[in-house]
Scaffold this motif. Structure first.
Motif, short mmCIF file in Angstrom:
data_model
loop_
_atom_site.label_atom_id
_atom_site.label_comp_id
_atom_site.label_asym_id
_atom_site.label_seq_id
_atom_site.Cartn_x
_atom_site.Cartn_y
_atom_site.Cartn_z
N CYS A 703 -11.77 -48.58 40.87
CA CYS A 703 -11.97 -47.17 40.52
C CYS A 703 -13.45 -46.88 40.30
O CYS A 703 -14.16 -47.68 39.68
CB CYS A 703 -11.19 -46.81 39.25
N GLY A 704 -13.90 -45.74 40.79
CA GLY A 704 -15.28 -45.33 40.58
C GLY A 704 -15.87 -44.69 41.80
O GLY A 704 -15.17 -44.02 42.57
N ASN A 705 -17.16 -44.89 42.01
CA ASN A 705 -17.87 -44.25 43.11
C ASN A 705 -17.38 -44.75 44.46
O ASN A 705 -17.15 -45.95 44.64
CB ASN A 705 -19.38 -44.51 42.96
N ALA A 706 -17.28 -43.84 45.42
CA ALA A 706 -16.73 -44.20 46.73
C ALA A 706 -17.79 -44.64 47.72
O ALA A 706 -17.54 -44.68 48.91
CB ALA A 706 -15.96 -43.00 47.31
N GLY A 707 -18.98 -44.98 47.27
CA GLY A 707 -20.02 -45.43 48.18
C GLY A 707 -19.80 -46.87 48.62
O GLY A 707 -18.79 -47.23 49.21
N ARG A 708 -20.74 -47.72 48.29
CA ARG A 708 -20.65 -49.12 48.72
C ARG A 708 -19.75 -49.95 47.81
O ARG A 708 -19.31 -51.03 48.19
CB ARG A 708 -22.05 -49.74 48.73
N MET A 709 -19.51 -49.47 46.60
CA MET A 709 -18.80 -50.28 45.61
C MET A 709 -17.45 -50.79 46.08
O MET A 709 -17.17 -52.00 45.99
CB MET A 709 -18.66 -49.50 44.30
#
Length: 750
Positions: A703-709
């Protein structure tokens, strides 16, 4: 051109036998609906009889009556269909349709909107396409798959696909020789006509009335009244005293029109919660001076420049009272994160239904525009004369909510239309019709011409320029008020993951109420043009005082991860960054409400221990939860330990002296983490503990940012599978993670 006029010619598409198209969309946040609207206008210019609607409004039989069908759909949740497609999708999947070839006459194409950071990229579009082909349908044009991860977002794939689609339609479905496509410099008729409900157009409504109400004053008394109207207003609490003829005219409107005022008079609760319920027709009964001096009890101060607090009649919503609105990051921190708590008043049947999904909720809130922005738009467009006169609509776009089809323009702009959104290409293209300045027309055309995608991006998306700012830049643009539905996007509900579960949901004083908490990172930043920015919902929530009434929707998330005791006993590996810890906290609290719960590893990433380590003191209260925080801006500590320092919580796996430590060091030397400290690095560092839980059929939350994470975390989990000898190589590890028999993988990123 006045506020209701048109700046150019309006051309009605021709009616051609056998030339029809349906553009059907499935959308959660409005992206697919925007594209469907643009495709629908293109089809109209090619003289297709066009229908643009959500999939659930169409039956399979309706599809077969169309010459062509274009599907546009996003993917939600864990590869799921959007909510407004579920009924259509259920009908399409009926087992009795198998092997029937029932859609053999259907000609279709499909465009999907997705995010390649999710494992099931564009899954909804792929599932829909496969099922249509299985039932005998034929593609008249190749399918497309947009990706939010591209440099220019969805447009990187969509725009070439769109241009090729237009050429295919013209080549394969030619028009009769006597008919040509409607040129771009001509306007299409409005899809949602708007009329002023006033004495000037009352006859247009089709209801006969006494024409003598408009007759000039015939008595000496009436002539004297009109001559002294201003002086009479100074001695009265009414701003504009009415003559007998004017009162007769308004009485006619009052009798012939259904307004919410009639309902409000019968509903004491509505009156109490909506103090402006009588504005439309009872405006002359409002006091000019401050009303508090007439009240027996002192009232809380009113913030006049805040958005209106009246609650819209949105289906499937409940009334919520804001109980708490606390900033949880320091005042000097770069990001304002809010912890909000609301008391939801539910119907008994809704409470019982939602109680079965506790711990897996999403809360939807509809923000509103600020009066200063609405006033500026009205001034820029020259709508002052019509702003407070009731408007009547034969139909409204989906997502617009008004009382009985009537509301003033100012109220419509405040509650329903997103005037501070970043303008879409289709919006800019329509503005060309509403300016007479050739330089503005040329500049607007440059922004939307094929091949100028970078220029469009630099002007709109990169600085996050708003519609209101664009209209300031192009002062010659004057949009008629009767075109607002066709141009301005609708304010959509913003979805927030609920961050509480278990017993905390019932910390309320009344029966059939829920206490719902959300953790919100307000969108505030400066862009390349050095202008401070605030998201519409962020600005709205930031200044909401406790006690505010809101219309909200509480809905179960795409998966209930803790439906029973057995699920609560499963191990949990949770990886969250920033406010992504919200749904993780809800699941942990829900698991804790059972007699015993399984072991939990939480990898939490943020910038600083002292600034945004959300719920730091709370984690130690859960006996089976072990937290490894990654502070990306703090000095990297030799051993992050647990959330708040030493604790008596039992270690899940004993790691001292484990040979895996040497393997990790060999694969990822010290230099790899020399200047970084992210959750994926801690997953690898604690591979033994992670691998031990992966062997026990765990729940894994990302769960969290949808960028590279998300991609980095999945790569780290695959490395753990290899390091712990669960898989021989990374390819096998990828297959292992994709097998639902091994684990439940749930991703919620934005």
């Amino acid at each position: 051109m006045d506020g209701s006029g048109e700046s150019g010619r309006v051309v009605q598409p021709a009616v051609i036998e056998g030339r029809s198209m349906a553009v059907l969309y499935g959308s959660e946040t409005g992206g697919a609906e925007d594209i469907a609207g643009e495709l629908g206008k293109t089809a109209e210019r090619l003289h297709f009889q066009t229908t643009v609607d959500e999939m659930d409004s169409f039956k399979l039989g309706d599809l077969l009556r169309m010459s062509l069908v274009v599907f546009v759909t996003s993917t939600t949740g864990q590869g799921d269909m959007p909510k407004n497609t579920l009924k259509f999708w259920k009908n399409l999947r009926r087992e009795k349709l198998n092997n029937t070839n029932c859609l053999r006459s259907l000609r279709f194409t499909i465009f999907g909107l997705g995010d390649s950071s999710y494992p099931k990229f564009n899954w909804a579009a792929r599932k829909l396409r496969a099922r249509l082909l299985q039932l005998g349908a034929t593609e008249f044009f190749r399918h497309g798959e947009g990706d939010e991860r591209h440099d220019n977002g969805i447009d990187s794939i969509y725009l070439p696909w769109y241009e090729e689609l237009k050429k295919t339609l013209l080549a394969n479905y030619p028009l009769p020789q006597s008919i040509t496509p409607i040129p771009d410099d001509a306007q299409l008729p409005p899809r949602y006509p708007i009329e002023l409900l006033s004495t000037m157009n009352a006859g247009k409504t089709g209801v006969e009335h006494d024409e003598t109400a408009k007759a000039p004053p015939s008595t000496d008394e009436e002539r004297r009244f009109l001559a002294t109207r201003t002086k009479s207003a100074a001695r009265s609490h009414v701003d504009h005293p009415q003559s007998a003829a004017e009162q007769t005219q308004e009485d006619w409107v009052r009798l012939k029109t259904t307004f919410p005022a009639d309902e409000a008079r019968r509903d004491a609760v509505y009156e109490r919660d909506n103090p402006r319920a009588f504005d439309l027709l009872d405006k002359n009964n409002r006091l000019k001076d401050y009303p508090e001096k007439y009240l027996l009890e002192r009232q809380p101060p009113q913030i006049f420049d805040s958005p209106p607090q009246s609650v819209l009649p949105i289906p499937d919503t409940c009334l919520a009272t804001l109980v708490q609105n606390d900033r949880v990051t320091p005042a000097d921190h770069w990001q304002d994160v809010r912890h909000l708590a609301l008391d939801l008043d539910l119907e008994e049947r809704d409470w019982k239904r939602l109680a079965q999904s506790i711990g897996s909720f999403t809360l939807v809130i509809w923000p509103k525009n600020y009066p200063e922005d609405v006033d500026e738009l009205i001034s820029l467009m020259g709508w002052e004369a019509a702003a407070d006169i009731p408007l009547q609509f034969a139909a409204v776009p989906r997502g617009v909510y008004v009382w009985n089809g009537v509301t003033p323009l100012r109220r419509l702009l405040s509650h329903n239309l997103d005037i501070t959104a970043v303008p879409k290409r289709s919006f800019i293209r329509e503005l060309i019709h509403f300016t007479k300045d050739p330089r503005e027309q040329e500049r607007l055309m440059e922004l939307v011409e094929p091949g100028n995608e970078q220029e469009f991006y630099d002007y709109t998306c990169r600085p996050r320029r708003t519609i209101l700012e664009l209209l300031r830049d192009f002062a010659g643009v004057k949009i008629p008020y009767n075109r607002v539905f066709d141009l301005f996007p609708v304010i959509r509900g913003r979805e927030f993951s609920v961050c509480n579960g278990g017993e905390s949901l019932n910390e309320v004083k009344h029966e059939f109420h829920f206490k719902i908490e959300i953790l919100v990172a307000l969108v505030e930043y400066k862009t390349i043009i050095r202008k401070p920015r605030q998201g519409l919902c962020s600005r709205y929530l930031k200044h909401l005082p406790p006690g505010t009434k809101l219309g909200v929707r509480l809905k179960p998330s795409s998966a209930n991860l803790v439906p029973n005791q057995a699920a609560a006993k499963r191990p949990l590996i949770a990886i969250g960054t920033g406010t992504g810890v919200a749904p993780i906290r809800a699941v942990i609290q829900e698991r804790d409400s059972f007699d015993s719960s399984g072991d939990t590893l939480l990898f939490f990433g943020c910038r600083n221990r002292d600034a945004d380590f959300h719920f730091a003191r709370e984690w130690a209260s859960y006996p089976n939860v072990k937290v490894y925080p990654a502070f990306s801006r703090d000095r990297i500590e030799p051993d992050p330990g647990t959330a708040t320092g030493p604790t008596t919580a039992p270690s899940i796996v004993s790691t001292p002296g484990d040979p895996l430590a040497a393997a990790v060091e060999a694969l990822y030397p010290v230099q790899y983490d020399a200047h970084k400290n992210y959750v994926q690095h801690l997953i690898r560092k604690h591979a033994a503990e992670v691998g031990a839980l992966l062997r026990r059929n765990p729940i894994v939350m990302i769960c969290g940012n949808a960028g590279r994470m998300p991609t980095s975390v999945r790569n780290a989990l695959m490395d753990v599978l290899v390091l712990t000898n669960m898989c021989p190589n990374k390819e096998a590890a990828e297959r292992w993670l994709g097998n639902p028999d091994n684990l439940t993988l749930w991703q919620e990123t934005w």
